[in-house]
Design an enzyme around this catalytic site. Sequence first.
Site, PDB file in Angstrom:
ATOM      1  N   GLN A  82     -18.565   0.168 -31.555  1.00  0.00           N
ATOM      2  CA  GLN A  82     -17.566  -0.802 -31.526  1.00  0.00           C
ATOM      3  C   GLN A  82     -18.115  -2.161 -32.348  1.00  0.00           C
ATOM      4  O   GLN A  82     -17.336  -3.168 -32.591  1.00  0.00           O
ATOM      5  CB  GLN A  82     -17.213  -1.195 -30.005  1.00  0.00           C
ATOM      6  CG  GLN A  82     -16.516  -0.222 -29.306  1.00  0.00           C
ATOM      7  CD  GLN A  82     -16.432  -0.397 -27.855  1.00  0.00           C
ATOM      8  OE1 GLN A  82     -16.800  -1.665 -27.244  1.00  0.00           O
ATOM      9  NE2 GLN A  82     -16.210   0.662 -27.114  1.00  0.00           N
ATOM     10  N   HIS A 144     -18.524  -3.735 -26.684  1.00  0.00           N
ATOM     11  CA  HIS A 144     -17.985  -4.765 -25.625  1.00  0.00           C
ATOM     12  C   HIS A 144     -18.498  -6.061 -26.301  1.00  0.00           C
ATOM     13  O   HIS A 144     -19.193  -6.846 -25.912  1.00  0.00           O
ATOM     14  CB  HIS A 144     -18.004  -4.510 -24.305  1.00  0.00           C
ATOM     15  CG  HIS A 144     -17.556  -3.519 -23.648  1.00  0.00           C
ATOM     16  ND1 HIS A 144     -17.440  -3.627 -22.303  1.00  0.00           N
ATOM     17  CD2 HIS A 144     -16.849  -2.708 -24.000  1.00  0.00           C
ATOM     18  CE1 HIS A 144     -16.892  -2.363 -21.883  1.00  0.00           C
ATOM     19  NE2 HIS A 144     -16.310  -1.678 -22.916  1.00  0.00           N
ATOM     20  N   GLU A 238      -6.238  -6.136 -18.016  1.00  0.00           N
ATOM     21  CA  GLU A 238      -5.478  -7.356 -17.877  1.00  0.00           C
ATOM     22  C   GLU A 238      -5.080  -8.462 -18.694  1.00  0.00           C
ATOM     23  O   GLU A 238      -5.494  -8.480 -19.782  1.00  0.00           O
ATOM     24  CB  GLU A 238      -6.511  -8.127 -16.881  1.00  0.00           C
ATOM     25  CG  GLU A 238      -7.074  -7.576 -15.630  1.00  0.00           C
ATOM     26  CD  GLU A 238      -8.204  -8.184 -14.886  1.00  0.00           C
ATOM     27  OE1 GLU A 238      -8.524  -7.725 -13.802  1.00  0.00           O
ATOM     28  OE2 GLU A 238      -8.478  -9.159 -15.376  1.00  0.00           O
ATOM     29  N   TYR A 248     -12.636 -14.763 -13.252  1.00  0.00           N
ATOM     30  CA  TYR A 248     -11.789 -13.862 -13.515  1.00  0.00           C
ATOM     31  C   TYR A 248     -12.157 -12.370 -12.735  1.00  0.00           C
ATOM     32  O   TYR A 248     -11.403 -11.397 -12.858  1.00  0.00           O
ATOM     33  CB  TYR A 248     -11.373 -13.726 -15.004  1.00  0.00           C
ATOM     34  CG  TYR A 248     -10.480 -15.009 -15.155  1.00  0.00           C
ATOM     35  CD1 TYR A 248      -9.017 -15.039 -14.957  1.00  0.00           C
ATOM     36  CD2 TYR A 248     -11.040 -16.373 -15.756  1.00  0.00           C
ATOM     37  CE1 TYR A 248      -8.314 -16.397 -15.389  1.00  0.00           C
ATOM     38  CE2 TYR A 248     -10.487 -17.390 -15.906  1.00  0.00           C
ATOM     39  CZ  TYR A 248      -8.923 -17.169 -15.741  1.00  0.00           C
ATOM     40  OH  TYR A 248      -8.349 -18.662 -16.027  1.00  0.00           O
ATOM     41  N   TYR A 259     -15.411   5.228 -15.678  1.00  0.00           N
ATOM     42  CA  TYR A 259     -14.918   6.400 -16.448  1.00  0.00           C
ATOM     43  C   TYR A 259     -15.027   7.805 -15.848  1.00  0.00           C
ATOM     44  O   TYR A 259     -14.163   8.768 -16.226  1.00  0.00           O
ATOM     45  CB  TYR A 259     -15.484   6.639 -18.052  1.00  0.00           C
ATOM     46  CG  TYR A 259     -14.939   5.275 -18.726  1.00  0.00           C
ATOM     47  CD1 TYR A 259     -13.699   5.095 -19.159  1.00  0.00           C
ATOM     48  CD2 TYR A 259     -16.089   4.217 -19.017  1.00  0.00           C
ATOM     49  CE1 TYR A 259     -13.368   3.983 -19.958  1.00  0.00           C
ATOM     50  CE2 TYR A 259     -15.387   3.012 -19.815  1.00  0.00           C
ATOM     51  CZ  TYR A 259     -14.021   3.024 -20.095  1.00  0.00           C
ATOM     52  OH  TYR A 259     -13.708   1.863 -20.792  1.00  0.00           O
TER      53      TYR A 259
END
Length: 366
Positions: A82, A144, A238, A248, A259
């Site tokens: 990523q 991430h 979200e 949050y 997962y």
Amino acid sequence: MKRRTQMTLISLGMSAALAVQAADYRIETVAQGLNHPWSLAFLPDGRMLVTERTGQLRLIDAQGNLQAEPLSGVPEVYVERQAGLFEVALDPEFAENQRLFLSYACGTESANNTCLASARLTDTGLEQVNELFRAEFAKRGGAHYGGRIAFLPDHTLILTLGDAFIHREEAQNPANHLGAIVRLHRDGSVPEDNPFVGQEGARPELYSIGHRNVQGLVWDAEQQRLLAHEHGPRGGDELNLIEPGLNYGWPKITYGVDYSGAVISPYTEMDGMQQPLVQWTPSIAPSGMTLYRGEQFPAWEGNLLIGALAGQHVRRVVLEGNQVTEQESLFGELGVRIRDVRTAADGSLYLLTDSPQGQVLRVSAP
């Protein structure tokens, strides 16, 4: 609202232009052959900039032609899974200073995180490249990073980050930047009114904490609010109203599971932690977001349009105040992962498809 659609593939020599005729929109290919395009920015003269996750900044001219060579001067990018080059965002005063901002993964496999740089755009590439911020701490792996950028009315810059996947508990630790959203001046310095300034053991750049991987961000000028979405694990994506200094919840509260199916937290609510405006289970894997303001699609005025990677559509979200009152899946007939969604000045939409042969698609009224 159901749509009747027909899909037509038009061959043009060595390339293909995709034209989708629908009851109320048309989709055409602007550019193709991009390596995992991640972000798009419209230049004032009609050109466009597109980032490729693999580390290239590409230019599309005003006639819609993708230039063969990437722009020079992009800072060194760590590319793995990523990790890569993420957002390109124009300075609010770009017309005067030709400055832009890039977010990207920086470092090495064993020590990397999200970086932010500024640069000046010239006819051939980037000059005056300056690293402004490097998220701490340096972590292992390639997952991430967040990476979305937005500007507040005072021209301070908001940058979203991720929890690095393997360090999710650190999203609750204000002593580092993991799982956070940060706010900076455009020179990289810290605004004195940031909510964590002066708190012992807290990073002054922090704007909010308790996030997993924030990959959608918009400032709603009309309602004076900052909206962001983030990936959940298996479920629990979200959409959040972001306010300074708030928590949050990730990973202490979540609507998703790991997962493997294992429970991450038994709680979906906890005192002192914010609830999402909406959560998506199963996951749609949201990425990119625009607040539609334009004349071509009046029915979508003021709606959020959110790219969905796993969902392979654009999710239209209707907000009345801070309540989600309606949702709709758009452009699912394409069958592609949508990485970014942008509104052009003429009210058309631009979509980026997430693929080694990614495309820039334009959605317009028929």
